[in-house]
Design a protein around this motif. Structure first.
Motif, mmCIF file in Angstrom:
data_model
loop_
_atom_site.group_PDB
_atom_site.id
_atom_site.type_symbol
_atom_site.label_atom_id
_atom_site.label_comp_id
_atom_site.label_asym_id
_atom_site.label_seq_id
_atom_site.Cartn_x
_atom_site.Cartn_y
_atom_site.Cartn_z
ATOM 1 N N UNK A 57 -3.806 -6.724 -13.523
ATOM 2 C CA UNK A 57 -2.932 -6.147 -12.314
ATOM 3 C C UNK A 57 -3.403 -6.417 -11.013
ATOM 4 N N UNK A 58 -4.597 -5.930 -11.145
ATOM 5 C CA UNK A 58 -5.348 -6.091 -9.594
ATOM 6 C C UNK A 58 -5.258 -7.633 -9.109
ATOM 7 N N UNK A 59 -5.555 -8.435 -9.880
ATOM 8 C CA UNK A 59 -5.674 -9.801 -9.422
ATOM 9 C C UNK A 59 -4.074 -10.293 -9.005
ATOM 10 N N UNK A 60 -3.280 -9.912 -9.816
ATOM 11 C CA UNK A 60 -1.802 -10.071 -9.591
ATOM 12 C C UNK A 60 -1.295 -9.433 -8.209
ATOM 13 N N UNK A 76 0.937 -1.148 0.063
ATOM 14 C CA UNK A 76 0.044 0.063 -0.168
ATOM 15 C C UNK A 76 0.694 1.271 0.058
ATOM 16 N N UNK A 77 1.909 1.188 0.798
ATOM 17 C CA UNK A 77 2.804 2.394 0.658
ATOM 18 C C UNK A 77 3.384 2.609 -0.653
ATOM 19 N N UNK A 78 3.703 1.440 -1.466
ATOM 20 C CA UNK A 78 4.260 1.885 -2.797
ATOM 21 C C UNK A 78 3.260 2.162 -3.586
ATOM 22 N N UNK A 79 1.944 1.744 -3.480
ATOM 23 C CA UNK A 79 0.865 2.342 -4.296
ATOM 24 C C UNK A 79 0.643 3.869 -4.153
ATOM 25 N N UNK A 80 0.413 4.159 -2.712
ATOM 26 C CA UNK A 80 0.616 5.567 -2.440
ATOM 27 C C UNK A 80 1.603 6.487 -2.958
#
Length: 191
Positions: free
Chosen positions: A71-74, A46-50
């Protein structure tokens, strides 16, 4: 560097404007600080996504504006299911879904449906109840984040006003003290 925020949509909350009676916010409030900490609820992913979502705002292009379903499923990992209790609103959504599924399934079974059909209705009730409760909880969290940002903005404004009043009071006291010293000091001496 931005403070760590546990937000689901990776966007800062929107502010509604100045408080009643204010015409324009002071300089220190033009960019309010938003504080939100949920210990143990942020994963490294989550930090990487943010960080990736804010990278596009700093001039660095992000690789795509919307992730694909693949990408979401992976991105789903086995450890995510072990940490489901740490996801905000997951517990409320699942508990409501379980209750709704049980009520719908039992109700459908008692109205004459066969067990497999009642199970299908129960699963549908579970999904519908979970999604509705999840969305309601997320809306409440967004509203709470906006309210917290508003409170921080008002507190910062009040702190600045208090500091300004203290500085003005100190300046007035200093000027008054200098005036008293000048009045007591005479330019001549009797002895």
């Amino acid at each position: 560097m931005r403070p760590a925020m546990a937000q689901d949509d990776n966007a800062p909350p929107r502010l509604r404007g100045p408080p009643p009676g204010a015409t324009e916010p002071p300089d220190h409030v033009r960019k309010p600080q938003i504080y939100e900490v949920f210990h143990g609820s942020t994963t490294p992913e989550r930090s990487e996504l943010a960080n990736a979502s804010f990278a596009g705002q700093e001039g660095q292009p992000s690789k795509s504006s919307r992730p694909t379903f693949q990408e979401g499923m992976q991105s789903i990992k086995y450890d995510d299911f072990l940490r489901i209790h740490q996801i905000p609103c997951a517990r409320e959504g699942l508990m409501t879904g379980i209750g709704a599924g049980a009520v719908v399934g039992v109700g459908r079974f008692f109205t004459g449906a066969k067990a497999p059909k009642a199970a299908n209705w129960a699963f549908g009730g579970f999904l519908l109840g979970s999604v509705i409760q999840w969305e309601y909880c997320q809306a409440q969290r967004r509203k709470e984040r906006a309210a917290m940002a508003r409170v921080v903005e008002v507190i910062d404004r009040k702190k600045a006003e208090k500091a300004e009043k203290a500085a003005q009071a100190a300046q007035a006291a200093r000027l008054r003290r200098e005036a008293e010293e000048r009045a007591q000091k005479s330019w001549y001496k009797f002895w």
